[in-house]
Structures are given as structure tokens and as C-alpha cells.
Design an enzyme around this catalytic site. Structure first.
Site, short mmCIF file in Angstrom:
data_model
loop_
_atom_site.label_atom_id
_atom_site.label_comp_id
_atom_site.label_asym_id
_atom_site.label_seq_id
_atom_site.Cartn_x
_atom_site.Cartn_y
_atom_site.Cartn_z
N GLY A 206 19.78 20.50 -21.76
CA GLY A 206 18.60 19.78 -21.29
C GLY A 206 18.54 19.61 -19.79
O GLY A 206 17.57 19.04 -19.27
N ARG A 366 29.64 31.02 -24.97
CA ARG A 366 30.76 30.11 -24.70
C ARG A 366 31.01 29.24 -25.93
O ARG A 366 30.24 29.26 -26.89
CB ARG A 366 30.44 29.21 -23.51
CG ARG A 366 29.15 28.40 -23.71
CD ARG A 366 28.99 27.30 -22.70
NE ARG A 366 27.66 26.71 -22.72
CZ ARG A 366 27.26 25.79 -23.59
NH1 ARG A 366 28.08 25.38 -24.54
NH2 ARG A 366 26.03 25.29 -23.54
#
Length: 752
Positions: A206, A366
Site C-alpha cells: 500500500g 520474494r
């Protein structure tokens, strides 16, 4: 091979106890290496280029595998848990992340000094930095993550979107071009049509993301997103997309090795979010049928293979839609790929609109915050797989050997105030107690009682992860465990999480990214008066706490008849009644307490009287109140700190204030009247006003950066600025006035 097998058996045994995964014997019986090890680079020592709970998480697996761990820390983290856990730890600079955890040169220098073979970046910070992955390669250090080319193609959102657009794949309409001028971005936003979402091409969690609903607010939101992106990921390049209303966020975990093997580890649903950041994750996704799960997983594997291609091949993408009869979901796969090198670990993320269409959102190359729920339903240690594959081994299991069992939830516990628009907070964890960790409960944290939640980093305190045989059982366990997660010292979202997980629509699995705004009134109802039974418990706790003090005075005093040496309330011929005042929010509550001869109490609140008795006892470091109110017995954790009584029970947590006499209270807050105040401690990034400026209510005065977020301080009223207290780059404390307004009717100074 015999030695390798022995090591494998030992590691498998340790995995059960060290990771606290569910007691699923079936999972561990299949942990022999199907492919066998291959010649690779031996990893005996790693550096974790991160902090907090993820650093602790990686260290635990490294320790289990017999791999030494090296931590790095900033000034703010000098005494943190991950520093204590690591075999070695090195100081890398001041608290601000850009001067410490984001400093590639400092981390590489520590890696050389400590003679590690590999660096694990965790998530956030440098985990998706193409430059850092390339720098590790140049220095001969293994980067435990994908090649820099994969990070470049998938980590930069605009690149992945452009690849798909060039392939003719349906994506959310938007602009992902190189022209980053304000005018160009504004024109594309108008072309796409409001509302639009603007986000940093390298952003995550975000950060650097804003929803813009009209052209009027475009410029301010664009500048805000750029500043936040620069602060968090050091890249303020933006992209614009059409905002999809009420989507569902589903992601598929994929894993690959450097030998062409790729598997999927099923999906997670991460739909329930606030500030575009997840707070509840679960696996598998509710309502997803096994046949759809299989197709989605297989397609995600193909997508992962196509990510790290060689040459100018196109990436594949899945779009899930309804069949012609409107009843059966089906996958449409677009694919054009060539030779590839595989990203070891990644997550393919999708959004689904209200018409059940799936659109590719992004691929994260990741380890992700919510990876524990995948580990819980598969029995696989993803960090161990990362280390093994980084050393050149093949994936330990084939796709057929990876099975899904049960259901898992992860609840992120944050230092924030849900009643104040989830405003993050910082401060000491004065009291911290957690549910008991066991084979189906994990507590992923990097803090302990007495630590501080720093203003410089993300406000997440911990991740509470639970597993059970099915979704309803897991949800019940999650709620039970949340009630045993007790924190004193700062605001948390624990009560909000209890409200959220108890909502009927959440229980039914009807989740989407607008869940919190849609159900805001039910999730955050107006504060009600505290039940009188809890007020009686608070009063009883105070009375019982007085007894030890009176007893201590009785032992020390020479006056055996001193009234201060007795707390029984005993009087000749009459029962003693005292009046106590407690604060329920801002409301004073008067309680008339009568000391009965049998040791019980009669407590009158307004027109109702309660018969109360009880006692205090200790369990470990905690004090509990065992009480009976009108015959109803209960056990409540009792904490009294400064001027507040904290009660924790299965009914939730309650805070009751103890009024402070005016002559003992701190300076009146009248000084803040007519001024705007800082919502929290942070750095003033931008100042928009100066003395003499006229502003209207809602105008932006300053921008503050705190806890990896940007906060705009706005004018509380119309008026003229008399004084500005802070300059750009200075530090402001929570609730400190940032500007002062001229008094209404005051004359302005003239000029000669």
C-alpha cells in the site's frame, strides 16, 4: 548420500518442534529428497538484511539447519529481539531506514566483514531491489531471491503490465508509460475515467498508493504518493489504473529452482485490507473449488516459468471468468514463452471483480508477510526451501507430493487506533502477554514486553497464525487466541480483529477489499457505556490492590490502632460505605461500595445494586481477579497502570480510568485550542503555509512522515496563521501544536 539422508532426517524432526507447525504426520513422512542434492555452493552463514519479526523468523530456520546468522541493526533497534537471537550483529546507522536498512553499501560491507556466503533480504526494504540483487552478484554473494532480471520485470509494476498489454492479455485499463510529467499523468487519468488508482511502480504494502476519485484532488494525491514512495522504496515513478470496485485479492504461492522445476503451494485470500494493506490472510481461499484450485495453480506455475525468460518472450497470464452458462468458472490461458531461469520463490497475485473476472495484478518475487498460512496448510518451511535452493539444490518435493490439509488464518496485530482511522502509534509495550504457542498456533514477532514500537518503522507488533482441520474450526481458534493476546501501553487493533472475525459475512467467507468500508458501522460501532458488571470488577480490583499496601503499613507502623493499618472497612454497629469514582471514557461513574461483615461488598451504581466478592491471585507474571458478581463467577486478568485499570477476559478487554485530582493533573490542554496538532510523533516532510497565510478548514498545512506512512495535517477551521512551529525536516511529537491561529477579531500588524 547416507550422510545427507541423516541430516535430512534430523532437519525434518527439528522442523516439527521449531516451526510449531500442525501435528500432521503425513506431511513429514514425505520429506525425503526426491531429486537428491546437486553440486552447489555450501551455505554455512547468512546475513539477514532486515529487522523485526521476519529477521527472527529467518534466524529460527537458519538455527534449525545449523546455519550461522548475522543481523544488522539501526540505532533504534540496538536492543531488539533479532539482534539478541542472531549469532552476530552489526550496527549500520541511524534509525531512518534510508540511512540504515536501505543502505546497500553498508549491508554489503557487513557481509564482507562477517564473511557470509549469502544474504536473505526478508520482505520490504531491499527484498525487491534489482540494484541490490545485482550488487550481491557482483560481490560474489548469494542473494536469496530471484535474479535481478526477474525483479526488474516483475518488481516494476509498469514493466509487467506492459509485457501483458503487448501480448494482448486482458489487464485492468491504465497507463504504465515513461512520461511521468504531472500533465501526462493527469491526462491519462481523465482518459481512463475517475475513480483511478495511482501507485508506485515499485511500491508494496500500500506504500505510494492512492485512490483518486476526482480531478480536483489529483495533484495533491499524486504528490503525496510520490513522496511516500520515495521515502519507502526510493523510487517515485508512478502508474495509473482504473479502480476496480470491491475486488477480491487472491494470490498463488509458487516455488522454483535453478533446474527447471516449479511447483505451486496453493492459494491465499488476502482480501480484507485497510489503507490497501492486508490485516487478515487465510489459506486456502474460501469458496474456491478443488478443480479451480488445480487449474489456477498449474497456470500460476506456467506464469512463474515465463517470468524469468531469456530474450523478448511474453509473459503468461490467467483470467478466470464464468463459462457461457454462467455457472462454472474456467481459466483462459495466454502464453508465449521461451527458455527461462526460474525465480526461486514468488507469488502471483490476482484481483477478481464483481462479475467474477480475474485480472493479473502483479507478481511478488520474494517471501511475503503472509507466507506462514501457506506453511501451515502444507507443512513446508519456505525459508528452508529458499536456503536449500539458493545453495543449488532441487525442490525437495514434486507437485504430487505437496498436499493441502486444513485451514489457516493469519491476523496482523498492529500498534494503531482503529477508532481514529487506523492511525498508527508508537510507544512502549508496558505489558505484553500472548496465547500459548503450540503445534497449531504460531506467534511471529520481533518484540517482547518492555520493547518500544518505533516511529521509524512499520507498526506491526506480531502475526498470530492458527491452523485447524477446517475453516470454521480455524476461525474459532483464531478468535480464542486473540482474546489471550493482551497489550498495554499503546492502542492496538486486537478488539477490531475480534469484531472483524466475528462478523457474519466474514464467517461466511464473503470477503473483498472493500469489506471494512462496507461494514464500517458494524465493525466500529459508536462507543457504548461499559457494562456495570465490569465497573464492579474494576472497583473490586482497586479495593483488593489496597489490601497489600495497608498490610505493609500495619507491619511498619508502631500505631496498632491507626485507621491506615486496616482495609477491612469494619465499623462498630454499622457497615462502612465509601464512594468511589471511576471514568468510563469521558464519563464519571460514582460507585457506592458497602463493606459487608462477611468480606463481600455491595456496590450501587445509579439505581442498581450488585453483590460482589472475590480475590486476587498470580499466574506467572500476571495478576488475575477471581470474582463473583450477583452469583456469576469469572476470571479476569487485572492490570493497573498509572491512572487506568485494564481488564482482559473472554468477553474482551476493557479500560476504566481513575480520575486524577485537578491539582495533580498535567497542564490543561487549553493551549492547543485554536491550533492544529501532530497526530503522532514523526518528521515534518513538507510545510505548505507561513505566518500571515489565510486558510480554510480542510486545507493542507503540513505533511508528516511517520511509521512508513505519510500523514497530511489539515486546518481544523478557517483562519489566519499566526505562527508555524516546525520547519521541514524537523521532528514533531504526538499532540504537539504545529501551527497557531490568530485569535478571531485580533488586528493584524500594519507596516510602516
Amino acid at each position: 548420500m547416507a550422510a545427507a539422508s541423516a541430516v535430512s532426517v534430523l532437519l525434518l524432526t527439528q522442523r516439527v518442534t521449531s516451526l510449531l507447525l500442525p501435528p500432521r504426520g503425513w506431511a513429514w513422512k514425505q520429506r525425503t529428497m526426491k531429486y537428491g542434492t546437486t553440486t552447489g555452493r555450501n551455505i554455512t552463514k547468512i546475513l539477514i538484511a532486515n529487522r523485526g519479526e521476519i529477521a527472527c523468523r529467518v534466524i529460527r530456520t537458519a538455527r534449525k539447519m545449523g546455519v550461522q546468522s548475522v543481523a544488522v541493526y539501526s540505532e533504534a533497534d540496538r536492543n531488539s529481539m533479532h539482534v539478541d537471537m542472531a549469532d552476530e550483529a552489526y550496527f549500520i546507522g541511524p534509525a531512518p531506514s534510508q540511512q540504515s536498512y536501505l543502505s546497500m553499501e553498508k549491508i554489503i560491507q557487513v557481509a564482507k566483514i562477517s564473511a557470509v556466503q549469502a544474504i536473505h533480504p526478508g520482505y520490504g526494504f531491499l527484498s525487491e531491489s534489482m540494484e541490490f540483487a545485482e550488487l550481491c552478484k557482483q560481490e560474489g554473494i548469494i542473494f536469496i531471491g530471484p535474479p535481478s532480471s526477474a525483479i526488474r520485470d516483475m518488481g516494476i509494476k509498469s514493466t509487467s503490465k506492459s509485457i501483458m498489454a503487448a501480448a494482448g492479455v486482458p489487464i485492468v485499463e491504465g497507463y504504465h508509460g515513461e512520461d511521468q510529467s504531472d500533465q501526462c499523468l493527469r491526462e491519462h487519468a481523465g482518459r481512463i475515467g475517475y475513480p483511478v488508482m495511482i501507485k508506485a511502480v515499485r511500491g508494496g504494502g500500500g506504500k505510494g498508493m492512492r485512490i483518486i476519485r476526482s480531478e480536483k484532488e489529483f495533484q495533491e494525491q499524486l504528490e503525496s504518493a510520490r513522496r511516500e514512495a520515495k521515502q519507502c522504496v526510493n523510487d517515485d515513478v508512478m502508474m495509473i489504473e482504473k479502480f476496480v470496485d470491491m475486488p477480491r485479492h487472491v494470490e498463488v504461492q509458487v516455488f522454483g529452482d535453478h533446474h527447471g522445476n516449479v511447483v505451486y503451494l496453493f492459494e491465499r485470500d488476502c482480501s480484507v485490507q485497510r489503507r490497501y494493506q492486508k490485516i487478515i490472510e487465510e489459506a486456502p481461499g474460501p469458496g474456491i473449488k478443488p478443480e479451480v484450485r488445480k487449474k489456477l495453480g498449474e497456470a500460476a506455475v506456467r506464469a512463474a516459468k515465463a517470468v524469468n525468460y531469456v530474450g523478448a518472450a511474453k509473459i503468461c497470464i490467467m483470467m478466470l471468468k464464468m463459462s457461457d452458462d454462467g455457472k462454472h468458472p474456467c481459466l483462459v490461458l495466454y502464453l508465449n514463452w521461451k527458455t527461462f531461469t526460474v525465480s526461486p520463490l514468488g507469488t502471483v497475485e490476482f484481483i477478481m471483480d464483481s462479475k467474477h473476472n480475474f485480472y493479473f495484478m502483479e507478481m511478488n518475487t520474494r517471501l511475503q508477510v503472509e507466507h506462514p498460512v501457506t506453511e501451515m496448510i502444507t507443512g513446508i518451511d519456505l525459508v528452508e526451501w529458499q536456503l536449500r535452493i539458493a545453495a543449488g539444490e532441487k525442490i525437495p518435493l514434486s507437485q504430487e507430493e505437496i498436499t493441502l490439509q486444513g485451514h489457516a488464518f493469519e491476523a496482523r496485530i498492529y500498534a494503531e487506533d482503529p477508532n481514529d482511522n487506523f492511525m498508527p502509534g508508537a510507544g512502549p509495550l508496558v505489558h505484553l502477554s500472548t496465547p500459548q504457542a503450540d503445534l497449531s498456533t504460531r506467534i511471529e514477532t520481533g518484540v517482547q514486553q518492555g520493547d518500544e514500537v518505533s516511529v521509524h518503522y512499520d507498526p506491526m507488533i506480531a502475526k498470530l497464525v492458527v491452523w485447524a482441520a477446517d475453516r470454521q474450526a480455524a476461525l474459532t481458534k483464531l478468535r480464542y487466541s486473540l482474546r489471550y493476546y493482551n497489550i498495554v501501553g499503546l492502542h492496538t487493533n486486537i478488539n477490531f480483529l475480534l469484531s472483524l472475525t466475528g462478523h457474519p459475512e466474514f464467517e461466511a467467507g464473503n470477503v473483498h477489499t472493500d469489506f471494512i468500508p462496507q461494514h464500517h458501522k458494524e465493525l466500529l460501532p459508536s462507543q457504548k457505556d461499559t457494562a456495570k458488571e465490569f465497573l464492579c470488577q474494576a472497583a473490586l480490583g482497586l479495593i483488593l490492590k489496597e489490601k497489600p499496601m495497608s498490610e505493609a503499613f500495619r507491619i511498619q507502623t508502631q500505631d496498632r490502632y491507626s485507621p491506615f493499618a486496616s482495609s477491612s472497612g469494619r465499623r462498630l454497629n454499622i457497615c462502612y460505605t465509601r464512594k468511589m469514582t471511576l471514568k468510563d471514557g469521558k464519563k464519571d461513574i460514582t460507585i457506592a461500595v458497602t463493606y459487608n461483615r462477611d468480606g463481600s461488598y455491595s456496590m450501587q451504581i445509579e439505581d442498581k445494586t450488585f453483590h460482589v466478592l472475590g480475590d486476587l491471585y498470580s499466574e506467572g507474571d500476571c495478576t488475575y481477579l477471581k470474582s463473583s458478581i450477583n452469583g456469576v463467577a469469572s476470571k479476569t486478568k487485572l492490570i493497573i497502570l498509572e491512572n487506568t485499570i485494564y481488564l482482559f477476559s473472554m468477553d474482551g478487554s476493557i479500560q476504566i480510568g481513575i480520575p486524577v485530582p485537578k491539582y495533580l493533573s498535567s497542564v490543561s490542554s487549553e493551549g492547543t485550542q485554536g491550533s492544529a496538532i501532530a497526530p503522532m510523533t514523526g518528521t515534518i516532510e513538507k510545510v505548505f503555509v507561513k505566518a500571515g497565510d489565510k486558510v480554510k478548514a480542510g486545507d493542507s498545512l503540513m505533511v508528516m512522515i511517520a511509521m512508513k506512512m505519510e500523514h497530511t495535517i489539515k486546518a481544523p477551521k478557517d483562519g489566519t496563521i499566526k505562527k508555524v512551529f516546525y520547519k521541514e525536516g524537523s521532528q514533531a511529537n504526538r499532540h504537539a501544536p504545529v501551527v497557531e491561529f490568530q485569535e478571531e477579531g485580533s488586528d493584524k500588524k500594519g507596516t510602516e
